[in-house]
Motif scaffolding. Structure first.
Motif, PDB file in Angstrom:
ATOM      1  N   VAL A 152       0.812  -1.207   0.000  1.00 31.49           N
ATOM      2  CA  VAL A 152       0.000   0.000   0.000  1.00 31.49           C
ATOM      3  C   VAL A 152       0.852   1.265   0.000  1.00 31.49           C
ATOM      4  O   VAL A 152       0.491   2.263  -0.643  1.00 31.49           O
ATOM      5  CB  VAL A 152      -0.980  -0.012   1.202  1.00 31.49           C
ATOM      6  N   ASP A 153       2.004   1.254   0.677  1.00 30.73           N
ATOM      7  CA  ASP A 153       2.820   2.471   0.782  1.00 30.73           C
ATOM      8  C   ASP A 153       3.333   2.918  -0.587  1.00 30.73           C
ATOM      9  O   ASP A 153       3.161   4.077  -0.983  1.00 30.73           O
ATOM     10  CB  ASP A 153       4.002   2.244   1.733  1.00 30.73           C
ATOM     11  N   SER A 154       3.973   2.006  -1.308  1.00 30.37           N
ATOM     12  CA  SER A 154       4.546   2.384  -2.595  1.00 30.37           C
ATOM     13  C   SER A 154       3.463   2.589  -3.661  1.00 30.37           C
ATOM     14  O   SER A 154       3.628   3.401  -4.574  1.00 30.37           O
ATOM     15  CB  SER A 154       5.564   1.338  -3.061  1.00 30.37           C
ATOM     16  N   VAL A 155       2.348   1.877  -3.538  1.00 26.84           N
ATOM     17  CA  VAL A 155       1.239   2.092  -4.470  1.00 26.84           C
ATOM     18  C   VAL A 155       0.669   3.500  -4.296  1.00 26.84           C
ATOM     19  O   VAL A 155       0.366   4.202  -5.273  1.00 26.84           O
ATOM     20  CB  VAL A 155       0.148   1.016  -4.274  1.00 26.84           C
ATOM     21  N   VAL A 156       0.511   3.938  -3.051  1.00 28.01           N
ATOM     22  CA  VAL A 156       0.011   5.286  -2.790  1.00 28.01           C
ATOM     23  C   VAL A 156       1.006   6.337  -3.280  1.00 28.01           C
ATOM     24  O   VAL A 156       0.607   7.354  -3.864  1.00 28.01           O
ATOM     25  CB  VAL A 156      -0.276   5.477  -1.281  1.00 28.01           C
ATOM     26  N   LEU A 157       2.297   6.107  -3.089  1.00 24.76           N
ATOM     27  CA  LEU A 157       3.293   7.068  -3.567  1.00 24.76           C
ATOM     28  C   LEU A 157       3.235   7.190  -5.091  1.00 24.76           C
ATOM     29  O   LEU A 157       3.334   8.299  -5.635  1.00 24.76           O
ATOM     30  CB  LEU A 157       4.700   6.664  -3.112  1.00 24.76           C
ATOM     31  N   ALA A 158       3.047   6.075  -5.779  1.00 21.43           N
ATOM     32  CA  ALA A 158       2.898   6.137  -7.244  1.00 21.43           C
ATOM     33  C   ALA A 158       1.671   6.976  -7.612  1.00 21.43           C
ATOM     34  O   ALA A 158       1.714   7.785  -8.549  1.00 21.43           O
ATOM     35  CB  ALA A 158       2.778   4.724  -7.811  1.00 21.43           C
ATOM     36  N   ASP A 159       0.589   6.797  -6.871  1.00 20.41           N
ATOM     37  CA  ASP A 159      -0.630   7.562  -7.157  1.00 20.41           C
ATOM     38  C   ASP A 159      -0.421   9.048  -6.910  1.00 20.41           C
ATOM     39  O   ASP A 159      -0.861   9.892  -7.700  1.00 20.41           O
ATOM     40  CB  ASP A 159      -1.777   7.039  -6.279  1.00 20.41           C
ATOM     41  N   LEU A 160       0.295   9.403  -5.835  1.00 18.83           N
ATOM     42  CA  LEU A 160       0.558  10.805  -5.520  1.00 18.83           C
ATOM     43  C   LEU A 160       1.438  11.451  -6.590  1.00 18.83           C
ATOM     44  O   LEU A 160       1.200  12.592  -6.994  1.00 18.83           O
ATOM     45  CB  LEU A 160       1.224  10.924  -4.153  1.00 18.83           C
ATOM     46  N   LEU A 161       2.430  10.719  -7.074  1.00 18.41           N
ATOM     47  CA  LEU A 161       3.282  11.252  -8.132  1.00 18.41           C
ATOM     48  C   LEU A 161       2.489  11.485  -9.411  1.00 18.41           C
ATOM     49  O   LEU A 161       2.674  12.499 -10.104  1.00 18.41           O
ATOM     50  CB  LEU A 161       4.452  10.299  -8.396  1.00 18.41           C
ATOM     51  N   SER A 162       1.602  10.541  -9.715  1.00 17.77           N
ATOM     52  CA  SER A 162       0.792  10.698 -10.938  1.00 17.77           C
ATOM     53  C   SER A 162      -0.161  11.873 -10.808  1.00 17.77           C
ATOM     54  O   SER A 162      -0.414  12.589 -11.783  1.00 17.77           O
ATOM     55  CB  SER A 162       0.018   9.410 -11.223  1.00 17.77           C
ATOM     56  N   GLU A 163      -0.695  12.112  -9.598  1.00 17.50           N
ATOM     57  CA  GLU A 163      -1.610  13.236  -9.380  1.00 17.50           C
ATOM     58  C   GLU A 163      -0.925  14.587  -9.586  1.00 17.50           C
ATOM     59  O   GLU A 163      -1.550  15.556 -10.037  1.00 17.50           O
ATOM     60  CB  GLU A 163      -2.172  13.190  -7.951  1.00 17.50           C
ATOM     61  N   THR A 164       0.345  14.642  -9.240  1.00 16.98           N
ATOM     62  CA  THR A 164       1.081  15.903  -9.356  1.00 16.98           C
ATOM     63  C   THR A 164       1.757  16.037 -10.718  1.00 16.98           C
ATOM     64  O   THR A 164       2.529  16.973 -10.942  1.00 16.98           O
ATOM     65  CB  THR A 164       2.147  16.003  -8.255  1.00 16.98           C
TER      66      THR A 164
END
Length: 444
Positions: free
Chosen positions: A32-44
């Motif tokens: 979940v940690d790295s999946v969320v970080l990927a999502d945050l990077l894509s959002e920005t």
């Protein structure tokens, strides 16, 4: 409460973690940690690529982790660098799975950084990881560096842009966004100390009122304190650093044993000495030497000097012509043929009968004997000669021994020539040996 996305943007901007045009390499496990970080990077709209290691430790589950990462790379339309890293067979003695896995994945990540010129590796370590690391270090015993937890960035080059966020924040974002992730069942086992801290100790601290805000403030205070302390330690007036040598002068300052250990620990951080060796250095009296795998510490009443072992090894040299000069460690030596001087006095030079070439320069060898000038031709073990000189232990292997082709010792430089090579009345030309050694306690 503000969204994790907004807080992420602010944190990255305030800490200046990376540029908006940088293509980052994200280490992703599928959790979940790295999946969320990927999502945050894509959002920005931050450009990034994914890097994954499949250790095949959990069979089909490991393969499912990799398939999820492949799906994410496709969904975000980003490059994926995936590697299968099987266990070594047979397992070496004392094998540590966690250390092995960490070393292998960072080797894989470093190779990708170099090959594709990515400027940074980003990992999904978060606030709870920081707390667990602090507690792990506290259990083992640590100083300020261990207490301040996981650094925000390192020279790898690596940054950790989720250190401000708690595990609860991350899971809430994943659920709110409907993200899919994988759960590693080994994270629930209590076989590893870090997992026992996570599942047993951290919940108790949370129940006692440990809040994310106070935890973040504590890490901020510790990091700031470490910065100022490091400056004070680096610029301490008793310390001199020069050409890989660290010297702490003892006579100039009144350092307590505890303060001296702090200085030694800071300036000897990468030199391989143990905590027990630092204590021995601080409490030693007289002349003592201590070795790490790569360095030696020389302790005298005046100073403690730490230097690389390679700087203490004398080369085995063959001398086929004169004049000749050599530099090794902190010493310089010159050999030359000169006219017989009117006086043989001189603190930095010695004279002997000119032996035929070639000559050889080396350190002492077991069983070495010679006839020290002035002893009427009586032989003496070089070992005993050094004892009589009261040489510190580290000087014995660094004292040059000059021999002729037959292996006879011509001189122990700069202390004594052999009686057999004393200058005779008919010697018009002689061998002059000049030797200069800089102080192991360099001046500022």
């Amino acid at each position: 409460m503000r969204s994790l996305s907004d807080r992420f943007r602010d944190f990255v901007r305030e800490e200046k973690l990376f540029g908006t045009d940088d293509t980052l390499l994200l280490a992703i496990s599928g959790g979940v940690d790295s999946v969320v970080l990927a999502d945050l990077l894509s959002e920005t709209d931050q450009p990034f690529a994914l890097a994954h290691c499949n250790y095949q430790l959990r069979g089909e589950e490991s393969d499912q982790d990799e398939r999820l990462v492949q799906h994410l790379a496709s969904a975000y339309n980003v490059p994926l660098h995936s590697a299968v890293v099987p266990l070594p067979r047979p397992l070496p003695e004392g094998f540590n799975l966690q250390i092995w896995a960490r070393n292998r994945r960072y080797t894989h990540f470093k190779k990708i950084l170099d090959e594709y010129s990515y400027p940074l590796l980003v990992t999904a370590h978060h606030l709870d990881d920081n707390l667990e690391t602090l507690l792990h270090h506290l259990v083992r015993g640590t100083g300020l560096k261990g207490l301040r937890g996981i650094p925000l960035h390192t020279e790898f080059p690596l940054v950790r842009p989720l250190l401000f966020a708690s595990k609860e924040d991350i899971r809430a974002h994943a659920l709110d966004r409907g993200l899919k992730w994988r759960e590693d069942k080994t994270n629930a086992t209590l076989a590893y100390q870090r997992n026992r801290i996570r599942h047993k100790l951290v919940p108790v601290l949370r129940d006692l009122g440990l809040m994310d805000s106070s935890l973040r403030d504590t890490f901020d205070h510790l990091r700031s304190t470490e910065v100022f302390l490091n400056r004070a330690l680096a610029d301490h007036p008793a310390v001199t650093r020069r050409q890989g040598m660290v010297s702490i002068r003892l006579a100039e300052t009144e350092l307590s044993v505890r303060d001296l250990i702090t200085l030694l620990r800071f300036h000897g951080e990468d030199l391989g000495f143990s905590e027990e060796q630092y204590r021995q250095m601080a409490k030693a009296s007289g002349y003592v030497s201590l070795h790490s795998p790569t360095h030696v510490a020389r302790i005298t009443p005046e100073a403690i000097t730490m230097q690389a072992l390679q700087d203490f090894k004398l080369p085995n040299l063959r001398i086929d012509e004169l004049p000749a000069s050599f530099g090794f460690g902190d010493a310089v030596m010159e050999l030359s043929v000169v006219d017989r001087p009117s006086s043989f006095d001189g603190s930095d030079r010695m004279f002997c009968r000119l032996p035929p070439l070639p000559l050889y320069l080396r350190s002492r060898a077991k069983g070495d004997r010679f006839s020290p000038y002035g002893m009427g031709g009586r032989q003496k073990k070089v070992k005993d000669f050094f004892i009589d000189l009261k040489l510190p232990p580290w000087e014995k292997d660094r004292t040059p021994v000059l021999t002729d082709e037959a292996g006879q010792i011509v001189a122990i430089i700069p202390y004594r020539i052999d009686e057999r090579f004393a200058v005779g009345p008919n010697d018009e030309s002689v061998l002059e040996i000049r030797y200069h050694k800089q102080s192991p306690e360099p001046q500022r």
